[in-house]
Scaffold this motif. Structure first.
Motif, PDB file in Angstrom:
ATOM      1  N   GLU A 141       0.903  -1.103  -0.284  1.00 22.02           N
ATOM      2  CA  GLU A 141       0.321   0.192  -0.002  1.00 22.02           C
ATOM      3  C   GLU A 141       0.781   1.331  -0.343  1.00 22.02           C
ATOM      4  O   GLU A 141       0.606   2.251  -0.283  1.00 22.02           O
ATOM      5  CB  GLU A 141      -0.803   0.066   1.446  1.00 22.02           C
ATOM      6  N   ALA A 142       1.999   1.112   0.671  1.00 24.83           N
ATOM      7  CA  ALA A 142       2.756   2.332   0.712  1.00 24.83           C
ATOM      8  C   ALA A 142       3.735   2.614  -0.093  1.00 24.83           C
ATOM      9  O   ALA A 142       4.605   3.285   0.080  1.00 24.83           O
ATOM     10  CB  ALA A 142       3.496   2.438   2.101  1.00 24.83           C
ATOM     11  N   ASP A 143       3.713   1.652  -1.636  1.00 23.65           N
ATOM     12  CA  ASP A 143       4.684   1.842  -2.217  1.00 23.65           C
ATOM     13  C   ASP A 143       6.447   1.799  -2.066  1.00 23.65           C
ATOM     14  O   ASP A 143       6.852   2.329  -2.025  1.00 23.65           O
ATOM     15  CB  ASP A 143       4.906   2.488  -3.070  1.00 23.65           C
ATOM     16  N   VAL A 144       6.704   0.349  -0.854  1.00 30.47           N
ATOM     17  CA  VAL A 144       8.030  -0.055  -0.774  1.00 30.47           C
ATOM     18  C   VAL A 144       8.202  -1.219  -0.774  1.00 30.47           C
ATOM     19  O   VAL A 144       7.452  -2.162  -1.054  1.00 30.47           O
ATOM     20  CB  VAL A 144       7.368   0.181   1.270  1.00 30.47           C
ATOM     21  N   PRO A 145       9.196  -1.206  -1.885  1.00 29.60           N
ATOM     22  CA  PRO A 145       9.648  -1.897  -2.261  1.00 29.60           C
ATOM     23  C   PRO A 145       9.523  -3.603  -1.421  1.00 29.60           C
ATOM     24  O   PRO A 145      10.751  -3.048  -0.878  1.00 29.60           O
ATOM     25  CB  PRO A 145      10.743  -1.559  -3.285  1.00 29.60           C
ATOM     26  N   VAL A 146       9.234  -4.529  -2.873  1.00 30.32           N
ATOM     27  CA  VAL A 146       9.578  -5.389  -1.506  1.00 30.32           C
ATOM     28  C   VAL A 146       9.209  -6.512  -2.522  1.00 30.32           C
ATOM     29  O   VAL A 146       9.246  -6.391  -4.047  1.00 30.32           O
ATOM     30  CB  VAL A 146       7.972  -6.579  -0.848  1.00 30.32           C
ATOM     31  N   PRO A 147       9.671  -7.906  -1.936  1.00 33.47           N
ATOM     32  CA  PRO A 147       9.973  -9.116  -3.194  1.00 33.47           C
ATOM     33  C   PRO A 147       8.868  -9.424  -4.107  1.00 33.47           C
ATOM     34  O   PRO A 147       7.548  -9.294  -3.126  1.00 33.47           O
ATOM     35  CB  PRO A 147      10.858 -10.446  -2.153  1.00 33.47           C
ATOM     36  N   ASP A 148       8.922 -10.210  -4.656  1.00 32.49           N
ATOM     37  CA  ASP A 148       7.383 -11.217  -4.863  1.00 32.49           C
ATOM     38  C   ASP A 148       6.849 -12.495  -3.917  1.00 32.49           C
ATOM     39  O   ASP A 148       8.111 -13.155  -3.750  1.00 32.49           O
ATOM     40  CB  ASP A 148       7.809 -12.089  -6.435  1.00 32.49           C
ATOM     41  N   SER A 149       5.598 -12.467  -3.507  1.00 28.23           N
ATOM     42  CA  SER A 149       5.505 -13.249  -2.136  1.00 28.23           C
ATOM     43  C   SER A 149       4.323 -13.649  -2.073  1.00 28.23           C
ATOM     44  O   SER A 149       2.900 -12.879  -2.977  1.00 28.23           O
ATOM     45  CB  SER A 149       5.947 -12.557  -1.215  1.00 28.23           C
ATOM     46  N   PRO A 188      12.832 -21.870  -8.874  1.00 28.44           N
ATOM     47  CA  PRO A 188      13.289 -21.981  -7.505  1.00 28.44           C
ATOM     48  C   PRO A 188      14.116 -20.715  -7.016  1.00 28.44           C
ATOM     49  O   PRO A 188      14.132 -19.271  -7.433  1.00 28.44           O
ATOM     50  CB  PRO A 188      14.806 -23.287  -7.858  1.00 28.44           C
ATOM     51  N   GLY A 189      14.714 -21.246  -6.030  1.00 26.28           N
ATOM     52  CA  GLY A 189      14.706 -19.995  -5.097  1.00 26.28           C
ATOM     53  C   GLY A 189      13.514 -19.063  -4.485  1.00 26.28           C
ATOM     54  O   GLY A 189      13.222 -18.661  -4.581  1.00 26.28           O
ATOM     55  N   LEU A 190      13.486 -19.818  -3.091  1.00 31.34           N
ATOM     56  CA  LEU A 190      11.975 -19.050  -2.357  1.00 31.34           C
ATOM     57  C   LEU A 190      12.357 -19.434  -0.300  1.00 31.34           C
ATOM     58  O   LEU A 190      13.248 -20.009  -0.536  1.00 31.34           O
ATOM     59  CB  LEU A 190      10.748 -20.251  -2.225  1.00 31.34           C
ATOM     60  N   VAL A 191      11.974 -18.784  -0.200  1.00 31.75           N
ATOM     61  CA  VAL A 191      12.297 -18.063   1.444  1.00 31.75           C
ATOM     62  C   VAL A 191      10.867 -18.271   2.437  1.00 31.75           C
ATOM     63  O   VAL A 191       9.877 -18.254   1.285  1.00 31.75           O
ATOM     64  CB  VAL A 191      12.799 -17.182   1.667  1.00 31.75           C
ATOM     65  N   VAL A 192      10.537 -19.590   2.905  1.00 29.95           N
ATOM     66  CA  VAL A 192       9.555 -19.896   3.608  1.00 29.95           C
ATOM     67  C   VAL A 192       8.645 -19.208   4.656  1.00 29.95           C
ATOM     68  O   VAL A 192      10.341 -19.009   5.708  1.00 29.95           O
ATOM     69  CB  VAL A 192       9.079 -21.027   3.491  1.00 29.95           C
ATOM     70  N   THR A 213      12.890 -20.410   6.677  1.00 32.52           N
ATOM     71  CA  THR A 213      12.969 -21.223   5.768  1.00 32.52           C
ATOM     72  C   THR A 213      13.951 -20.743   4.279  1.00 32.52           C
ATOM     73  O   THR A 213      12.888 -20.356   4.012  1.00 32.52           O
ATOM     74  CB  THR A 213      12.770 -22.158   5.944  1.00 32.52           C
ATOM     75  N   VAL A 214      14.847 -20.917   4.149  1.00 30.01           N
ATOM     76  CA  VAL A 214      15.304 -20.399   3.023  1.00 30.01           C
ATOM     77  C   VAL A 214      16.233 -21.421   2.209  1.00 30.01           C
ATOM     78  O   VAL A 214      16.544 -22.723   2.752  1.00 30.01           O
ATOM     79  CB  VAL A 214      17.712 -19.363   2.962  1.00 30.01           C
ATOM     80  N   CYS A 215      15.262 -21.982   0.939  1.00 33.39           N
ATOM     81  CA  CYS A 215      14.898 -22.683   0.289  1.00 33.39           C
ATOM     82  C   CYS A 215      15.514 -22.775  -1.189  1.00 33.39           C
ATOM     83  O   CYS A 215      14.860 -22.602  -1.982  1.00 33.39           O
ATOM     84  CB  CYS A 215      13.212 -23.426   0.153  1.00 33.39           C
ATOM     85  N   ARG A 216      16.553 -23.637  -1.872  1.00 28.35           N
ATOM     86  CA  ARG A 216      17.262 -23.314  -2.376  1.00 28.35           C
ATOM     87  C   ARG A 216      16.126 -24.397  -3.773  1.00 28.35           C
ATOM     88  O   ARG A 216      16.105 -24.097  -5.076  1.00 28.35           O
ATOM     89  CB  ARG A 216      17.892 -24.078  -2.496  1.00 28.35           C
ATOM     90  N   THR A 217      15.742 -25.483  -3.467  1.00 24.56           N
ATOM     91  CA  THR A 217      15.273 -26.414  -4.119  1.00 24.56           C
ATOM     92  C   THR A 217      13.929 -26.176  -3.600  1.00 24.56           C
ATOM     93  O   THR A 217      12.850 -26.030  -2.736  1.00 24.56           O
ATOM     94  CB  THR A 217      15.599 -28.011  -4.012  1.00 24.56           C
ATOM     95  N   GLU A 263       9.914 -14.845  -2.766  1.00 27.37           N
ATOM     96  CA  GLU A 263      11.454 -14.724  -3.734  1.00 27.37           C
ATOM     97  C   GLU A 263      12.867 -14.891  -3.017  1.00 27.37           C
ATOM     98  O   GLU A 263      12.518 -13.733  -2.096  1.00 27.37           O
ATOM     99  CB  GLU A 263      11.976 -14.262  -5.406  1.00 27.37           C
ATOM    100  N   MET A 264      13.935 -15.819  -3.059  1.00 29.56           N
ATOM    101  CA  MET A 264      15.312 -15.605  -2.518  1.00 29.56           C
ATOM    102  C   MET A 264      15.799 -14.208  -3.634  1.00 29.56           C
ATOM    103  O   MET A 264      15.904 -14.326  -4.830  1.00 29.56           O
ATOM    104  CB  MET A 264      15.860 -16.480  -3.044  1.00 29.56           C
ATOM    105  N   LEU A 265      16.502 -13.567  -3.113  1.00 35.89           N
ATOM    106  CA  LEU A 265      16.368 -12.432  -3.425  1.00 35.89           C
ATOM    107  C   LEU A 265      18.182 -12.335  -3.275  1.00 35.89           C
ATOM    108  O   LEU A 265      19.203 -12.998  -3.113  1.00 35.89           O
ATOM    109  CB  LEU A 265      16.192 -10.713  -2.383  1.00 35.89           C
ATOM    110  N   SER A 266      19.077 -11.847  -4.626  1.00 33.89           N
ATOM    111  CA  SER A 266      19.958 -11.479  -4.961  1.00 33.89           C
ATOM    112  C   SER A 266      20.277 -10.404  -4.247  1.00 33.89           C
ATOM    113  O   SER A 266      19.979  -9.200  -4.017  1.00 33.89           O
ATOM    114  CB  SER A 266      20.668 -12.386  -6.300  1.00 33.89           C
ATOM    115  N   GLY A 267      21.844  -9.936  -4.287  1.00 32.48           N
ATOM    116  CA  GLY A 267      22.680  -8.352  -3.708  1.00 32.48           C
ATOM    117  C   GLY A 267      23.174  -9.076  -2.268  1.00 32.48           C
ATOM    118  O   GLY A 267      23.096  -9.984  -1.660  1.00 32.48           O
TER     119      GLY A 267
END
Ligand code: GLY
Length: 423
Positions: A116-124, A142-146, A158-162, A190-194
């Motif tokens: 709502e506040a236009d703050v950038p977030v990962p796809d989720s 692949p590359g998700l965070v639960v 939990t960081v999930c590579r698969t 989505e798992m972020l890179s950076g």
């Protein structure tokens, strides 16, 4: 000059020890109390034997003892409404109300606020239905965070590579209830890179001032391997954080969040701590906390020049706009290495004797996180036991001092990372 303020710090970890250490330096500080505190805080503050989660008892005690300012360290009492309880008794308190702390105690609520506040977030996506969560995983690369939606003592992510790992993480949280009610709803991102930056700001409900940036090392083992923890070490400032990214973090994340909270009638007063990834396509917020980070506080507060108690009082009264827009910071760097018990993060070995030299020096600080008194000495009393913070003119010097401090301390089964500050 008056007799000095009577201050109560709520909490018992390294963050609260660092808060006591900094508050004690204020000429405004009279009597300092810590509930329930820990042995490391005892030389700085009188220990009050009330657990941080017993918010009604703490509020009664603070009222009876005419405390001038309560400072709340951890997330649990905030989520339990300690600020509301204290305010109902007319006790001055620095921290967000339960409604404002929802920014931390519900990840799905915080995610909607960001959108709502236009703050950038990962796809989720957020899910209260297991089948929908599994279908979402199958629809994503692949590359998700639960994440458990609620508070889970730092263990709900939990960081999930698969895909298989992501399905298992959903089952653990929603079917196995590994995080209790906190996992009844989950957020999948989505798992972020950076690179990851811990952002901290002090807020008064309508405005804010930035605190030093820091980097946390959340994985248990060197090279960011192993399970996620509450944090195995921190350094500040983060190497390679460009001034343009700092501006982006302030203008696209902190300022809009503070504005949005005021707009929806939940003004945020306290320490706001968004976790941010600086990605090739700009900054993205992956979590928001309603408190200082731990062990982030153990490097942020030593780098903050000036009177923290005065600053928190000004913020409590809604007067931060009167404070210089840029807070005074030390030029140097800080590095904190966490010493953890055998078994952490799954379990913690308590009662193991701690030996060695825990004497603070101008450039070496020891913050107790999970210690207990044992005869004339100290023993382990939790998962994260001690934070050893080195200070120096640059990160390399700070790191060397921290690791020299680590080498002088020991307990059976002690775990620590050897690569803190090398990111
Ligand atoms: N160090 C991570 C946290 O405080 O949540």
């Amino acid at each position: 000059m008056g007799v000095g303020l009577r201050v109560l710090v709520v909490g018992s970890g390294g963050r609260e020890h660092a808060l006591c250490w900094k508050i004690r330096q204020s000429p405004r500080c009279g009597a300092l109390y810590a509930a329930p505190g820990n042995p490391g805080m005892a030389p700085l503050a009188e220990i009050v034997d009330i657990p941080a989660r017993e918010v009604g008892r703490i509020a009664d005690w603070a009222d009876e003892r005419r405390i001038d300012l309560v400072v709340v360290g951890p997330d649990d009492p905030l989520a339990l409404g300690i600020v509301d309880e204290l305010e109902a008794r007319g006790v001055r308190v620095f921290g967000p109300t339960r409604a404002a702390a929802q920014i931390e105690w519900s990840k799905s609520w915080a995610r909607r606020l960001c959108i709502e506040a236009d703050v950038p977030v990962p796809d989720s996506g957020s899910f209260d239905d297991q089948s929908a969560a599994h279908r979402y995983v199958d629809s994503r690369p692949p590359g998700l965070v639960v994440k458990a939606d609620g508070l889970a003592a730092g263990k709900g992510t939990t960081v999930c590579r698969t895909q298989m790992e992501a399905h298992a993480a959903i089952d653990r949280a929603m079917r196995g209830r590994a995080f209790g009610a906190a996992g009844a709803v989950i957020v999948i991102e989505e798992m972020l890179s950076g690179f990851e930056v811990s952002v901290s700001a002090i807020c008064d409900g309508s405005t804010y001032r930035m605190l030093p940036y820091a980097c946390d090392h959340k994985a248990l083992c060197d090279g960011d391997r192993g399970p996620n923890t509450g944090g195995m070490g921190t350094h500040s400032p983060p190497a390679g954080l460009a001034p343009a990214s700092e501006r982006e973090i302030e203008l696209r994340v902190v300022a809009p969040l503070v504005r949005a909270m005021a707009r929806i009638g939940r003004p945020f007063r306290g320490f706001l701590y968004p976790g941010v990834f600086v990605t090739p396509s700009g900054v993205k917020v992956f979590e928001i906390n309603a408190r200082l980070g731990d062990p982030e506080a153990q490097v942020i507060l030593p780098r903050l020049d000036g009177d923290l108690l005065e600053l928190m009082g000004v913020a409590t009264d809604g007067n931060l706009a009167r404070v210089s827009p840029v807070l005074p910071l030390s030029d140097g760097a800080a590095c904190c290495v966490v010493l953890a018990s055998a078994g952490y993060p799954e379990s913690a070995q308590s009662g193991i004797p701690i030996s060695g030299d825990l004497t603070d020096r101008p450039s070496l600080l020891h913050f107790h996180a999970g210690t207990r008194a044992a005869g004339d000495g100290l023993a382990t009393g939790g998962g994260r036991v001690l934070g050893v913070t080195g200070l120096g003119t640059d990160l390399a010097a700070a790191r060397d001092r921290a690791y020299a401090g680590v080498a002088a301390v020991g307990f059976a089964g002690m775990q620590f990372r050897r690569d803190i500050g090398q990111r």
